[in-house]
Design a protein around this motif. Structure first.
Motif, PDB file in Angstrom:
ATOM      1  N   THR A 141       0.282   3.222   6.544  1.00 35.61           N
ATOM      2  CA  THR A 141      -0.990   2.911   5.877  1.00 35.61           C
ATOM      3  C   THR A 141      -1.659   1.665   6.482  1.00 35.61           C
ATOM      4  O   THR A 141      -2.825   1.727   6.885  1.00 35.61           O
ATOM      5  CB  THR A 141      -0.783   2.787   4.356  1.00 35.61           C
ATOM      6  N   ARG A 166       1.346  -6.557  -2.833  1.00 30.02           N
ATOM      7  CA  ARG A 166       2.385  -7.100  -1.942  1.00 30.02           C
ATOM      8  C   ARG A 166       3.579  -6.162  -1.836  1.00 30.02           C
ATOM      9  O   ARG A 166       4.729  -6.605  -1.789  1.00 30.02           O
ATOM     10  CB  ARG A 166       2.836  -8.464  -2.445  1.00 30.02           C
ATOM     11  N   SER A 167       3.314  -4.855  -1.852  1.00 31.11           N
ATOM     12  CA  SER A 167       4.438  -3.915  -1.719  1.00 31.11           C
ATOM     13  C   SER A 167       4.971  -3.947  -0.292  1.00 31.11           C
ATOM     14  O   SER A 167       4.272  -4.345   0.646  1.00 31.11           O
ATOM     15  CB  SER A 167       3.985  -2.494  -2.069  1.00 31.11           C
ATOM     16  N   HIS A 189      -1.429 -10.795  -5.972  1.00 30.39           N
ATOM     17  CA  HIS A 189      -0.561  -9.847  -6.682  1.00 30.39           C
ATOM     18  C   HIS A 189      -0.768  -9.989  -8.184  1.00 30.39           C
ATOM     19  O   HIS A 189      -1.701 -10.688  -8.619  1.00 30.39           O
ATOM     20  CB  HIS A 189       0.898 -10.069  -6.268  1.00 30.39           C
ATOM     21  N   SER A 190       0.100  -9.380  -8.961  1.00 30.29           N
ATOM     22  CA  SER A 190      -0.160  -9.324 -10.405  1.00 30.29           C
ATOM     23  C   SER A 190      -0.073 -10.696 -11.077  1.00 30.29           C
ATOM     24  O   SER A 190      -0.577 -10.874 -12.183  1.00 30.29           O
ATOM     25  CB  SER A 190       0.815  -8.353 -11.088  1.00 30.29           C
ATOM     26  N   VAL A 209      -3.457  -1.826  -4.874  1.00 28.14           N
ATOM     27  CA  VAL A 209      -2.900  -2.205  -6.164  1.00 28.14           C
ATOM     28  C   VAL A 209      -2.490  -0.974  -6.982  1.00 28.14           C
ATOM     29  O   VAL A 209      -1.403  -0.912  -7.547  1.00 28.14           O
ATOM     30  CB  VAL A 209      -3.934  -3.062  -6.946  1.00 28.14           C
ATOM     31  N   GLY A 210      -3.387   0.003  -7.056  1.00 28.32           N
ATOM     32  CA  GLY A 210      -3.118   1.163  -7.908  1.00 28.32           C
ATOM     33  C   GLY A 210      -3.681   0.976  -9.305  1.00 28.32           C
ATOM     34  O   GLY A 210      -3.072   1.396 -10.291  1.00 28.32           O
ATOM     35  N   ARG A 211      -4.841   0.293  -9.387  1.00 24.64           N
ATOM     36  CA  ARG A 211      -5.533   0.129 -10.685  1.00 24.64           C
ATOM     37  C   ARG A 211      -6.975   0.595 -10.489  1.00 24.64           C
ATOM     38  O   ARG A 211      -7.709   0.003  -9.684  1.00 24.64           O
ATOM     39  CB  ARG A 211      -5.575  -1.336 -11.126  1.00 24.64           C
ATOM     40  N   VAL A 229      -7.267   1.172  -0.646  1.00 25.05           N
ATOM     41  CA  VAL A 229      -6.035   1.939  -0.445  1.00 25.05           C
ATOM     42  C   VAL A 229      -5.671   2.732  -1.700  1.00 25.05           C
ATOM     43  O   VAL A 229      -5.021   3.773  -1.629  1.00 25.05           O
ATOM     44  CB  VAL A 229      -4.861   0.993  -0.078  1.00 25.05           C
ATOM     45  N   THR A 231      -4.952   4.964  -4.903  1.00 30.76           N
ATOM     46  CA  THR A 231      -5.176   6.362  -5.283  1.00 30.76           C
ATOM     47  C   THR A 231      -4.893   6.459  -6.778  1.00 30.76           C
ATOM     48  O   THR A 231      -3.754   6.325  -7.211  1.00 30.76           O
ATOM     49  CB  THR A 231      -4.265   7.338  -4.500  1.00 30.76           C
ATOM     50  N   GLY A 263      -6.383   7.521   3.090  1.00 29.78           N
ATOM     51  CA  GLY A 263      -5.419   8.631   2.958  1.00 29.78           C
ATOM     52  C   GLY A 263      -5.227   9.435   4.245  1.00 29.78           C
ATOM     53  O   GLY A 263      -4.100   9.541   4.755  1.00 29.78           O
ATOM     54  N   THR A 266      -3.440   7.500   6.965  1.00 30.11           N
ATOM     55  CA  THR A 266      -1.989   7.322   6.800  1.00 30.11           C
ATOM     56  C   THR A 266      -1.251   8.491   7.463  1.00 30.11           C
ATOM     57  O   THR A 266      -0.277   8.301   8.191  1.00 30.11           O
ATOM     58  CB  THR A 266      -1.641   7.240   5.293  1.00 30.11           C
TER      59      THR A 266
HETATM   60  P1  NAP Z   1       3.012  -0.792  -5.656  1.00 30.33           P
HETATM   61  O1  NAP Z   1       4.314  -0.806  -4.940  1.00 30.33           O
HETATM   62  O2  NAP Z   1       2.963  -0.387  -7.091  1.00 30.33           O
HETATM   63  O3  NAP Z   1       2.380  -2.251  -5.527  1.00 30.33           O
HETATM   64  C1  NAP Z   1       1.227  -2.615  -6.223  1.00 30.33           C
HETATM   65  C2  NAP Z   1       0.918  -4.055  -5.972  1.00 30.33           C
HETATM   66  O4  NAP Z   1      -0.232  -4.404  -6.715  1.00 30.33           O
HETATM   67  C3  NAP Z   1       2.031  -5.012  -6.418  1.00 30.33           C
HETATM   68  O5  NAP Z   1       2.237  -6.004  -5.443  1.00 30.33           O
HETATM   69  C4  NAP Z   1       1.492  -5.612  -7.718  1.00 30.33           C
HETATM   70  O6  NAP Z   1       1.888  -6.959  -7.939  1.00 30.33           O
HETATM   71  C5  NAP Z   1       0.001  -5.597  -7.458  1.00 30.33           C
HETATM   72  N1  NAP Z   1      -0.745  -5.559  -8.703  1.00 30.33           N
HETATM   73  C6  NAP Z   1      -0.543  -4.793  -9.784  1.00 30.33           C
HETATM   74  N2  NAP Z   1      -1.466  -5.057 -10.732  1.00 30.33           N
HETATM   75  C7  NAP Z   1      -2.258  -6.019 -10.232  1.00 30.33           C
HETATM   76  C8  NAP Z   1      -3.390  -6.703 -10.731  1.00 30.33           C
HETATM   77  N3  NAP Z   1      -3.889  -6.445 -11.932  1.00 30.33           N
HETATM   78  N4  NAP Z   1      -3.953  -7.638  -9.938  1.00 30.33           N
HETATM   79  C9  NAP Z   1      -3.463  -7.913  -8.723  1.00 30.33           C
HETATM   80  N5  NAP Z   1      -2.402  -7.271  -8.180  1.00 30.33           N
HETATM   81  C10 NAP Z   1      -1.816  -6.347  -8.942  1.00 30.33           C
HETATM   82  O7  NAP Z   1       1.959   0.128  -4.940  1.00 30.33           O
HETATM   83  P2  NAP Z   1       1.755   0.496  -3.370  1.00 30.33           P
HETATM   84  O8  NAP Z   1       2.793   1.458  -2.942  1.00 30.33           O
HETATM   85  O9  NAP Z   1       1.512  -0.727  -2.577  1.00 30.33           O
HETATM   86  O10 NAP Z   1       0.382   1.313  -3.501  1.00 30.33           O
HETATM   87  C11 NAP Z   1      -0.793   0.714  -4.004  1.00 30.33           C
HETATM   88  C12 NAP Z   1      -1.836   1.786  -4.222  1.00 30.33           C
HETATM   89  O11 NAP Z   1      -2.131   2.391  -2.972  1.00 30.33           O
HETATM   90  C13 NAP Z   1      -1.402   2.944  -5.130  1.00 30.33           C
HETATM   91  O12 NAP Z   1      -2.521   3.419  -5.822  1.00 30.33           O
HETATM   92  C14 NAP Z   1      -0.899   3.984  -4.153  1.00 30.33           C
HETATM   93  O13 NAP Z   1      -0.986   5.286  -4.678  1.00 30.33           O
HETATM   94  C15 NAP Z   1      -1.876   3.784  -3.035  1.00 30.33           C
HETATM   95  N6  NAP Z   1      -1.393   4.206  -1.715  1.00 30.33           N
HETATM   96  C16 NAP Z   1      -2.207   5.015  -1.003  1.00 30.33           C
HETATM   97  C17 NAP Z   1      -1.820   5.402   0.258  1.00 30.33           C
HETATM   98  C18 NAP Z   1      -2.728   6.274   1.044  1.00 30.33           C
HETATM   99  O14 NAP Z   1      -2.330   6.746   2.101  1.00 30.33           O
HETATM  100  N7  NAP Z   1      -3.945   6.502   0.603  1.00 30.33           N
HETATM  101  C19 NAP Z   1      -0.606   4.991   0.799  1.00 30.33           C
HETATM  102  C20 NAP Z   1       0.197   4.144   0.040  1.00 30.33           C
HETATM  103  C21 NAP Z   1      -0.211   3.747  -1.230  1.00 30.33           C
HETATM  104  P3  NAP Z   1       3.414  -7.374  -8.226  1.00 30.33           P
HETATM  105  O15 NAP Z   1       4.088  -7.348  -6.898  1.00 30.33           O
HETATM  106  O16 NAP Z   1       3.291  -8.749  -8.794  1.00 30.33           O
HETATM  107  O17 NAP Z   1       3.959  -6.371  -9.188  1.00 30.33           O
END
Ligand code: NAP
Length: 287
Positions: A141, A166-167, A189-190, A209-211, A229, A231, A263, A266
């Motif tokens: 990604t 920060r995943s 991050h959160s 983030v995923g929000r 990013v 979804t 998407g 990726t």
């Molecule tokens: P993840 O592992 O759940 O990580 C989410 C990150 O967002 C964490 O670091 C979290 O902080 C932070 N976060 C959560 N709530 C927040 C807020 N209110 N304010 C600021 N930061 C916040 O998710 P991920 O795997 O990185 O994926 C993120 C999003 O991208 C998802 O929607 C996923 O479906 C999407 N994605 C899309 C693709 C694509 O190819 N299109 C590929 C990968 C992922 P903490 O670390 O403090 O918990």
């Protein structure tokens, strides 16, 4: 003026077309690239992702195998499957679709993939090499996002990039790739305070983030590049990102849509990594 759109779908198609001849060359030399995908359990979203990846492989001539395991499969059996794929000369890339069921230790499983076949770029060795600025496989990604930035000739050096999230899969490697391109990088991050103020400082804003619609127009600097990013599903079931696209596009300079942005990129980078793995093995990598 409304932002210009970064069309990930079109760029991904270009990348796939360019891979086509590399795959043909490898195949003619007896080294058809092969990607093995392990899908555990019956999560419908994971099943769709895996199907799309297999289809994308097929379209450019990469062999793909989907190894479906029930969600009651034990960790030992999963590790044994991965070991077998590690040893299989026809397999150049191995991908374990996440999330894995709770009884499985995800880090242990990802570490068990030979790093030379870790085309998802999630093995600690690949993450570490990315951190060192000498990547072997980049996480797909963030790699795709760097290509999106390249495609619009975005100036990165000296710019302030803010990564929301920060995943290990997206946020952290994204920050490392931007840093390697000489951006000044902030990771939020959160637990970050004053997120909106930090986001508003960004010349390049990556939301991972995923929000749904976390990033609103008042959080974006006029003219900034905004990469979405996320979804997420809207209440009526539509796919949508972390960015409030309709309003943010009135402020940003460039913006990537969801769907049709990150998407498809990726998947294109997964194919790129798989072809590269096969080229490395065949020593036919063009210089
Ligand atoms: P993840 O592992 O759940 O990580 C989410 C990150 O967002 C964490 O670091 C979290 O902080 C932070 N976060 C959560 N709530 C927040 C807020 N209110 N304010 C600021 N930061 C916040 O998710 P991920 O795997 O990185 O994926 C993120 C999003 O991208 C998802 O929607 C996923 O479906 C999407 N994605 C899309 C693709 C694509 O190819 N299109 C590929 C990968 C992922 P903490 O670390 O403090 O918990």
């Amino acid at each position: 003026m409304a932002a210009r759109i970064i069309d990930g779908k079109a760029l991904a198609a270009e990348i796939r077309n360019a891979l086509f001849s590399r795959v043909a060359r490898l195949t003619a030399a007896g080294h058809q690239p092969g990607l093995a995908v392990i899908l555990m359990g019956d999560d419908p979203a994971s099943a769709v992702y895996v199907r799309n990846k297999a289809l994308a492989c097929e379209q450019i001539g990469i062999r793909s195998w989907i190894d479906r395991l029930s969600d009651t499969t034990g960790e030992l059996e999963l590790l044994a499957r991965i070991n077998k794929l590690n040893a299989d000369q026809n397999v150049h890339g191995i991908l374990v679709q996440t999330p894995l069921p709770k009884h499985i230790g995800t880090p242990k499983v990802l570490e068990s993939i030979a790093f030379e076949k870790d085309v998802d770029g999630l093995h600690a060795t690949n993450a570490g090499l990315t951190l060192m600025g000498t990547p072997y496989f980049r996480s797909c990604t963030p790699y795709g996002i760097m290509k999106m930035l390249e495609s619009i000739d975005a100036p990165i050096e000296g710019r302030h990039a803010v990564v929301l999230g920060r995943s290990n899969m997206v946020g952290k490697p994204m920050a490392m790739l931007l840093l390697a391109a000489n951006a000044t990088v902030t990771i939020a991050h959160s637990k970050t305070r004053e997120l909106a103020n930090i986001a508003r400082e960004a010349d390049i804003l990556v939301a991972a983030v995923g929000r749904l619609h976390l990033v609103t127009a008042d959080m974006v600097k006029p003219g900034a590049i905004v990469i979405d990013v996320g979804t997420n599903r809207t209440p009526d079931g539509k796919l949508a990102g972390d960015v409030d696209f309709e309003h943010v596009k009135q402020v940003a300079g460039w913006i990537s849509p969801v769907p049709g942005g990150v998407g498809p990129m990726t998947i294109a980078m997964l194919l790129t990594n798989t072809v590269e793995a096969a080229e490395r093995r065949a020593h036919t990598k063009p210089h």
